[in-house]
Enzyme design. Structure first.
Site, PDB file in Angstrom:
ATOM      1  N   SER A 159       5.802   6.159   4.287  1.00  0.00           N
ATOM      2  CA  SER A 159       5.699   4.909   3.560  1.00  0.00           C
ATOM      3  C   SER A 159       4.348   4.806   2.853  1.00  0.00           C
ATOM      4  O   SER A 159       4.021   5.661   2.028  1.00  0.00           O
ATOM      5  CB  SER A 159       5.939   3.742   4.527  1.00  0.00           C
ATOM      6  OG  SER A 159       6.124   2.537   3.837  1.00  0.00           O
ATOM      7  N   ASP A 253      16.798   2.640   0.774  1.00  0.00           N
ATOM      8  CA  ASP A 253      15.374   2.306   0.710  1.00  0.00           C
ATOM      9  C   ASP A 253      15.024   1.912  -0.723  1.00  0.00           C
ATOM     10  O   ASP A 253      15.355   2.644  -1.662  1.00  0.00           O
ATOM     11  CB  ASP A 253      14.556   3.531   1.135  1.00  0.00           C
ATOM     12  CG  ASP A 253      13.085   3.247   1.326  1.00  0.00           C
ATOM     13  OD1 ASP A 253      12.576   2.243   0.779  1.00  0.00           O
ATOM     14  OD2 ASP A 253      12.427   4.045   2.006  1.00  0.00           O
ATOM     15  N   HIS A 283      14.694   2.112   5.108  1.00  0.00           N
ATOM     16  CA  HIS A 283      13.274   2.416   5.253  1.00  0.00           C
ATOM     17  C   HIS A 283      12.860   2.297   6.722  1.00  0.00           C
ATOM     18  O   HIS A 283      13.004   1.251   7.339  1.00  0.00           O
ATOM     19  CB  HIS A 283      12.467   1.437   4.395  1.00  0.00           C
ATOM     20  CG  HIS A 283      11.024   1.762   4.248  1.00  0.00           C
ATOM     21  ND1 HIS A 283      10.546   2.658   3.316  1.00  0.00           N
ATOM     22  CD2 HIS A 283       9.928   1.319   4.912  1.00  0.00           C
ATOM     23  CE1 HIS A 283       9.234   2.737   3.401  1.00  0.00           C
ATOM     24  NE2 HIS A 283       8.831   1.933   4.374  1.00  0.00           N
TER      25      HIS A 283
END
Length: 312
Positions: A159, A253, A283
């Site tokens: 991320s 995501d 995610h």
């Protein structure tokens, strides 16, 4: 709300999730809750040796780092700088408790270093990135003492950590800094513009969605109008000369398309790239579904790629 279709292993888990709160409504509470959740997970440090240190930061600050070495493995070993995620604002592990770095040390057979970089909103860009760069420099300069082969240094993160890893490769290239042999970008945040189909499509309030990512950048880049490429790697016009890459994205995501676009542009610049998409996953789905085969296979795919990329 856009309807999303979860992987069969994940459908019931997704159905049971409540709506996500705004992480930035009370960032102190978000950090406490994250750490409390991490403290509930099992932590096995029996197969690694851990040193918790502080090194000099770029602004007179001190940077806490942890060094994880696999037991019973002789070197020099690859070195992997692990940069945690968390919207540039939370996600740091307690000293010596970075489960991802432990997995890297064990499964890759590498010296893994995690960095507790400064966080937004108190410390917006470029503080966190500069802390990561200072750690990379220290890592390369200390390679002999650390038992690291400085021709096999990689950066990785999930991320925001993936975005910082991508930024770090650009920054080190342009500053003539330490050579990075590999970049492993796991669901990376690489484009502040967030103008993609997946960003618009993924609006489910139970999972990380497009609006949540937009809030992240408001705190990471407050008041910034001319966004630097080191804050948003997808803005870079020249991606040549960067290290080979692994880019992992998830189908549900909002970051999926920017990750795929960045991977394609790396390829267009002559950079070797491996791309993996996890269908029907959102995610950081593995935090909610760690016992599923999909989560285990995804983790193993990432670690195996990193191990093969850094093998002697």
């Amino acid at each position: 709300m856009t309807t999303v279709t979860a992987h069969p292993e994940l459908a019931d888990i997704l159905a049971g999730l409540p709506d996500r709160p705004d992480s930035f409504a009370d960032i102190a509470a978000t950090r406490r809750n994250f750490q409390a959740a991490m403290d509930q997970l099992p932590l096995d440090t029996s197969r690694v040796t851990i040193d918790n240190l502080e090194i000099d930061g770029p602004d007179g600050n001190r940077i806490p780092i942890s060094v994880y070495r696999p037991n019973g493995v002789t070197g020099p070993l690859p070195g992997v700088l692990h940069i945690h995620g968390g919207s540039f604002a939370f996600g740091a592990s307690a000293p010596g408790a970075d489960r991802t770095a432990i997995d890297i040390a064990e499964e890759v057979g590498a010296v893994a270093i995690s960095v507790d970089y400064r966080l937004s909103p108190e410390h917006p860009y470029p503080a966190g990135l500069e802390d990561c760069y200072a750690t990379l420099e220290w890592m390369a300069k200390s390679a002999n003492e650390l038992g690291i082969d400085n021709t096999r240094i990689a950066v990785t993160g999930k991320s925001a950590g993936g975005g910082l890893s991508a930024s770090l490769t650009l920054l080190s290239r342009d500053r003539g800094g330490p050579a990075i042999a590999y970049q492993s970008l796991y669901i990376p945040t690489v484009d502040d513009r967030h103008d993609t189909e997946s960003a618009r499509r993924i609006t489910d309030p139970r999972i990380v969605n497009g609006p949540a990512i937009q809030r992240t950048y408001r705190y990471y880049l407050p008041g910034v109008t001319a966004v630097p490429v080191y804050a948003s790697p997808a803005r870079a016009t020249d991606l040549s000369g960067l290290p080979p890459a692994f880019v992992l994205v998830c189908d549900m995501d909002p970051l999926r398309d920017e990750g795929l676009d960045y991977a394609r542009r790396l390829m267009d610049a002559g950079v070797p790239v491996t791309v993996h998409n996890v269908p029907g996953a959102w995610h950081l789905f593995e935090l909610y579904a760690s016992d599923t085969r999909l989560a285990r296979n995804t983790q193993q795919r990432w670690l195996t790629d990193l191990r093969l990329a850094l093998q002697d």
